[in-house]
Design a protein around this motif. Structure first.
Motif, mmCIF file in Angstrom:
data_model
loop_
_atom_site.group_PDB
_atom_site.id
_atom_site.type_symbol
_atom_site.label_atom_id
_atom_site.label_comp_id
_atom_site.label_asym_id
_atom_site.label_seq_id
_atom_site.Cartn_x
_atom_site.Cartn_y
_atom_site.Cartn_z
ATOM 1 N N PHE A 1 34.461 67.627 88.461
ATOM 2 C CA PHE A 1 34.385 67.423 89.905
ATOM 3 C C PHE A 1 33.061 66.773 90.268
ATOM 4 O O PHE A 1 32.075 66.837 89.526
ATOM 5 C CB PHE A 1 34.535 68.750 90.656
ATOM 6 N N ARG B 1 27.814 68.186 90.622
ATOM 7 C CA ARG B 1 28.860 67.667 89.745
ATOM 8 C C ARG B 1 28.973 68.584 88.529
ATOM 9 O O ARG B 1 28.023 69.290 88.167
ATOM 10 C CB ARG B 1 28.592 66.228 89.311
ATOM 11 N N ILE C 1 34.769 66.250 98.136
ATOM 12 C CA ILE C 1 34.886 66.761 96.777
ATOM 13 C C ILE C 1 35.992 66.010 96.044
ATOM 14 O O ILE C 1 37.121 65.911 96.540
ATOM 15 C CB ILE C 1 35.187 68.267 96.771
ATOM 16 N N LEU D 1 38.040 66.144 92.530
ATOM 17 C CA LEU D 1 38.401 66.890 91.336
ATOM 18 C C LEU D 1 39.392 66.018 90.569
ATOM 19 O O LEU D 1 40.403 65.601 91.128
ATOM 20 C CB LEU D 1 39.038 68.223 91.726
#
Length: 303
Positions: A162, A173, A219, A221
């Protein structure tokens, strides 16, 4: 023509599976503490359009989930190790079981929100104890949002991961876990008689982290099909476009853009991809992208 058809179908499925988790707080709750929430979207592509899965929760051998329980929201991705296909084993079955079990455990409240590695561990051990053997291997990454404290708890094993962008800059991160080049940490279930021949890491070996989030944080992912093919500066440029965004349709558009960029660069033989750069750093003369399954979960934080 067939590729165009499948691409369109996959994009449509990604749009259908887009997730909007934000609810505005009106006057009756104005005096209550404002909780954090995700507004999120998903998009992805299998490496092989002809054979790849397009069902909810999977893109090829990649799998993903999103789930809620009370004041918690959870996102996860897993990347089945494709090398098992040479032994007649479907790599996507392992990653899919792992993510579906995580999803079930979350919705039932059978997990500790501050311990995402524990969630992965419980899912993995259920897989090992399954009456029907599910051989294979997978990397995995799970992030848990505590809505009351605006906190993220993350666990990553392998080279999925992520990135968090705040006000246009990367502030958090995940750390990639590799035994050696192109051999990430992975959860495994070897076929009978092959235990000593298969690389297998314990879920407790996952890299864990926790941090606070702010309103507007973005974010990403994703599985390594994204990170191996899209340079950081391009990812951040796309993520900046949705900072503070609460419109799921706009978020979906950027998720689609990132996934399609990764797909295009993966098959660009002249591009110096992050994967090719890492290969050269390890003494391997390489150029071009790395064809792979691609999964993108993109979320903004709304408080």
């Amino acid at each position: 023509m067939q590729s165009i058809y499948w691409t369109g179908r996959l994009l449509s499925r990604a749009l259908w599976n887009g997730i909007s988790n934000y609810t505005a707080c009106t006057d009756p709750c104005a005096n209550k503490r404002r909780e954090a929430s995700f507004v999120s979207a998903v998009c992805g592509f299998p490496k092989d359009f002809a054979r790849g899965r397009i069902r909810k929760g999977q893109f090829g051998d990649d799998a993903w989930f999103n789930a809620k329980f009370k004041t918690v929201e959870v996102l996860g991705v897993a990347d089945g190790v494709g090398g098992w296909r040479h032994y007649g084993i479907d790599p996507g079955e392992f990653s899919n079981f792992l993510m579906r079990t995580c999803e079930r455990l979350v919705t039932m409240g059978r997990f500790t929100p501050s311990e995402p590695a524990g969630l992965l561990a419980r899912s993995y051990y259920e897989l090992l104890e399954n009456k029907q053997p599910i051989p294979g291997s997978s990397t995995a990454c799970v992030i848990v949002l505590n809505k009351e404290t605006s906190s993220i708890y993350a666990a990553n094993i392998g080279d999925s991961g992520f990135v968090v962008v705040r006000r246009g800059e990367v502030v958090h991160r995940s750390s990639e876990q590799q035994h050696y080049f192109n051999t990430p940490f992975q959860l495994s279930s070897p076929p009978p008689g092959h235990s000593g021949l298969v690389l297998s890491d314990r879920p407790e070996a996952a890299d864990t982290s926790s941090f606070g989030v702010e309103d507007g944080d973005v974010i990403l992912l994703a599985t390594d099909g994204v990170f191996d093919n899209v340079p950081d500066q391009l990812l951040v440029t796309e993520m900046r476009k949705v900072q503070g965004e609460r419109d799921p349709t706009k978020l979906q558009g950027v998720a689609n853009s990132i996934a399609w960029m990764a797909r295009s660069l993966a098959f660009d033989g002249a591009f110096m991809s992050p994967f090719a750069q890492n290969a050269r750093e390890n003494g391997i003369d390489a150029i071009g992208g790395k064809p792979d399954d691609i999964t993108v979960l993109l979320a903004t934080v709304a408080i």
